[in-house]
Motif scaffolding. Sequence first.
Motif, PDB file in Angstrom:
ATOM      1  N   THR A  27     -25.872  32.764  48.926  1.00 28.33           N
ATOM      2  CA  THR A  27     -26.925  33.662  49.417  1.00 28.33           C
ATOM      3  C   THR A  27     -27.144  34.837  48.472  1.00 28.33           C
ATOM      4  O   THR A  27     -28.042  35.656  48.699  1.00 28.33           O
ATOM      5  CB  THR A  27     -26.572  34.207  50.814  1.00 28.33           C
ATOM      6  N   GLY A  28     -26.306  34.953  47.441  1.00 24.44           N
ATOM      7  CA  GLY A  28     -26.405  36.060  46.505  1.00 24.44           C
ATOM      8  C   GLY A  28     -25.530  37.240  46.864  1.00 24.44           C
ATOM      9  O   GLY A  28     -25.518  38.249  46.151  1.00 24.44           O
ATOM     10  N   LYS A  29     -24.785  37.133  47.955  1.00 22.31           N
ATOM     11  CA  LYS A  29     -23.913  38.214  48.386  1.00 22.31           C
ATOM     12  C   LYS A  29     -22.613  38.209  47.590  1.00 22.31           C
ATOM     13  O   LYS A  29     -21.998  37.158  47.388  1.00 22.31           O
ATOM     14  CB  LYS A  29     -23.600  38.057  49.872  1.00 22.31           C
ATOM     15  N   GLU A  30     -22.179  39.383  47.114  1.00 16.13           N
ATOM     16  CA  GLU A  30     -20.912  39.464  46.398  1.00 16.13           C
ATOM     17  C   GLU A  30     -19.762  39.243  47.373  1.00 16.13           C
ATOM     18  O   GLU A  30     -19.729  39.807  48.472  1.00 16.13           O
ATOM     19  CB  GLU A  30     -20.751  40.810  45.698  1.00 16.13           C
ATOM     20  N   VAL A  31     -18.816  38.396  46.973  1.00 19.19           N
ATOM     21  CA  VAL A  31     -17.709  38.020  47.854  1.00 19.19           C
ATOM     22  C   VAL A  31     -16.396  38.093  47.078  1.00 19.19           C
ATOM     23  O   VAL A  31     -16.382  38.143  45.843  1.00 19.19           O
ATOM     24  CB  VAL A  31     -17.892  36.587  48.414  1.00 19.19           C
ATOM     25  N   ILE A  32     -15.310  38.097  47.817  1.00 19.52           N
ATOM     26  CA  ILE A  32     -13.974  38.054  47.216  1.00 19.52           C
ATOM     27  C   ILE A  32     -13.327  36.733  47.625  1.00 19.52           C
ATOM     28  O   ILE A  32     -13.223  36.421  48.816  1.00 19.52           O
ATOM     29  CB  ILE A  32     -13.119  39.242  47.683  1.00 19.52           C
ATOM     30  N   ARG A  33     -12.916  35.961  46.638  1.00 17.92           N
ATOM     31  CA  ARG A  33     -12.206  34.712  46.894  1.00 17.92           C
ATOM     32  C   ARG A  33     -10.716  34.927  46.633  1.00 17.92           C
ATOM     33  O   ARG A  33     -10.342  35.681  45.732  1.00 17.92           O
ATOM     34  CB  ARG A  33     -12.727  33.587  45.996  1.00 17.92           C
ATOM     35  N   PRO A  34      -9.859  34.287  47.403  1.00 15.23           N
ATOM     36  CA  PRO A  34      -8.416  34.529  47.250  1.00 15.23           C
ATOM     37  C   PRO A  34      -7.878  34.018  45.926  1.00 15.23           C
ATOM     38  O   PRO A  34      -8.302  32.980  45.409  1.00 15.23           O
ATOM     39  CB  PRO A  34      -7.810  33.749  48.427  1.00 15.23           C
ATOM     40  N   VAL A  35      -6.939  34.762  45.374  1.00 16.52           N
ATOM     41  CA  VAL A  35      -6.247  34.353  44.154  1.00 16.52           C
ATOM     42  C   VAL A  35      -5.067  33.468  44.548  1.00 16.52           C
ATOM     43  O   VAL A  35      -4.268  33.823  45.418  1.00 16.52           O
ATOM     44  CB  VAL A  35      -5.763  35.577  43.353  1.00 16.52           C
ATOM     45  N   THR A  36      -4.969  32.318  43.906  1.00 15.23           N
ATOM     46  CA  THR A  36      -3.899  31.359  44.167  1.00 15.23           C
ATOM     47  C   THR A  36      -2.981  31.293  42.960  1.00 15.23           C
ATOM     48  O   THR A  36      -3.444  31.305  41.819  1.00 15.23           O
ATOM     49  CB  THR A  36      -4.494  29.960  44.437  1.00 15.23           C
ATOM     50  N   ILE A  37      -1.696  31.212  43.200  1.00 21.66           N
ATOM     51  CA  ILE A  37      -0.747  30.990  42.108  1.00 21.66           C
ATOM     52  C   ILE A  37      -0.631  29.481  41.917  1.00 21.66           C
ATOM     53  O   ILE A  37      -0.076  28.775  42.758  1.00 21.66           O
ATOM     54  CB  ILE A  37       0.629  31.604  42.407  1.00 21.66           C
TER      55      ILE A  37
END
Length: 608
Positions: free
Chosen positions: A226-236
């Motif tokens: 949708t163009g919205k800035e999001v935060i995705r989880p960081v995975t090790i």
Amino acid sequence: MCGIIGIIGKEEVTPRILDGLRRLEYRGYDSAGIATLFDGKSIDRRRAEGKLKNLEARLADAPLPGVIGIGHTRWATHGAPTEVNAHPHATPRVAAVHNGIIENFRELREELTAEGHVFETETDTETIVHLITSMLDKGMAPRDAAKAAIERLEGAFGLAIIFDGEDDLMIGARRGSPLVVGYGDGEMYLGSDAIALSDLSNRIVYLEEGDRVELTRESARIYDETGKEVIRPVTIASVSGGMIDKGNYRHFMLKEIYEQPTVVGQTIATMVDPLHGTTTLPEFPFDLAAIERVTIIACGTSFYAGMVAKYWLEQMARINVEVDIASEFRYREAVMPPGGLAIFISQSGETADTLAALRYAKSQGQHILTIVNVPQSSMERESDIVLQTHAGPEVGVASTKAFTCQLSVLACLSIAVAKARGKIDHAEEERLVNALTEVPARMAEVLNHDEAIEALADDMSKARDVIYLGRGPEYPIAMEGALKLKEISYIHAEGYAAGEMKHGPIALIDELVPIIVIAPTGRLFEKTVSNMQEVIARKGRVIFITDEEGSQANGHDAEATIALPMLDEFVTPLLYAIPVQLLSYHVAVAKGTDVDQPRNLAKSVTVE
């Protein structure tokens, strides 16, 4: 199908991109290339048809400096596998690499040609760089131009894009094709999977469907569809370059065949309690006992795993089971009464046809269960429940250990469904679980037949046609054996239900056609042996794969016999997969074909 790696770095990136492309060779490819900003401002690139050694030779003759760059291994979809069609594609202003297929590229190409753009290749990917260039020519900033162009693309894609004059910007985007971001120390990375980045970073973000990412050396800004800035989880990430080293084995495929006792044991251990003789699957978000219909959907080798599961589920759980090829399933608009269980099987979890079928089944009110080998894959994220195989990275294009791990999971699931439906009691559950726990040790014993199987390969490598026969759950193993032989040796082979021989295929039999008969002792043994005798009477050259008891009873009739350990017939498909894998492997070696990367094939099929 293809592989992507991108680096915004502090030092020369070409050697590291080349290393990343080597880690991506397992996906299969027919050309490769790298593009950089060679002076921090202007785009330059090197490409080559064929294997990476050709690209390395090109780079040795004409080095490619730069601290920002993108690389690609390509498996041809649009356009032949030539250097001119190899990625990256570029204009003076933009370079891009792309996995997937742009479905509306012809329409866009016509529009851009009318604007005066000149195309040099046959590919859909070149349309992307010209489309972005068109946006730049109209005065858009690079980020805005990429966003506008991506919004116009129809189809499946994973993209990495760089711009002239922008040595601190890389754009990535995914729709239907996986893409991951890696975090470094003053550097950022982009890859088609975690293995691509395994020697660069273990801090990984898996982009979601529709995501677009703007990378600089210090940041990754991710925007959803949708163009919205999001935060995705960081995975090790747990993968490493060492995990895809073939060690002392001649080929990755042989290494992966030999890993099966270990990885099958690991997979079974996560799903059974051998002490109490019970299955220990994770808690289901729906009632297994209430399921009245199961649909299993997969492609290639995974489809044959599903066929085996059909026998198990119908016989043990007494439930209606349908098995479908993913590429056909969605388009026939299958009727799926709400509340059914749809099982999807995929090594990568990114198989385009299977993923599309999953979404269709979901729209039809099905409970979605997925069996995958790659964590955080697209299919995993879109399922109600996931059963993980523990095969580890499978580098050889022809699936081996992933297949037997899939069978292991399906066997455990079949027991659990049968128990939930009240079709087996605890004593029977315990018997089946005990049979499963024996499999890894018996697999190790089967591998002791490797030399005997290798001895058959030279003669068999001269055949033009090979037939595999099996009954019951060994019928899918016959089909899988034929597929393996076709995949890596390029010999025409077919797998048939043994009882169907006299309904047509028996006309193919003569003294030049090897016949692989898969027949463990059990309910169907005598009937399969009867079919084998029909073949022998017509001078067919039979290789008889059976167990010790079957060998003593009928082994003398065959040209060659491979006697496997005795085992409960419930789990014989897991055991009998190994000799057909080894036979295919040794025939391919005898023929001198590319075992790990057979022609025209790719490991992860991310286009329909």
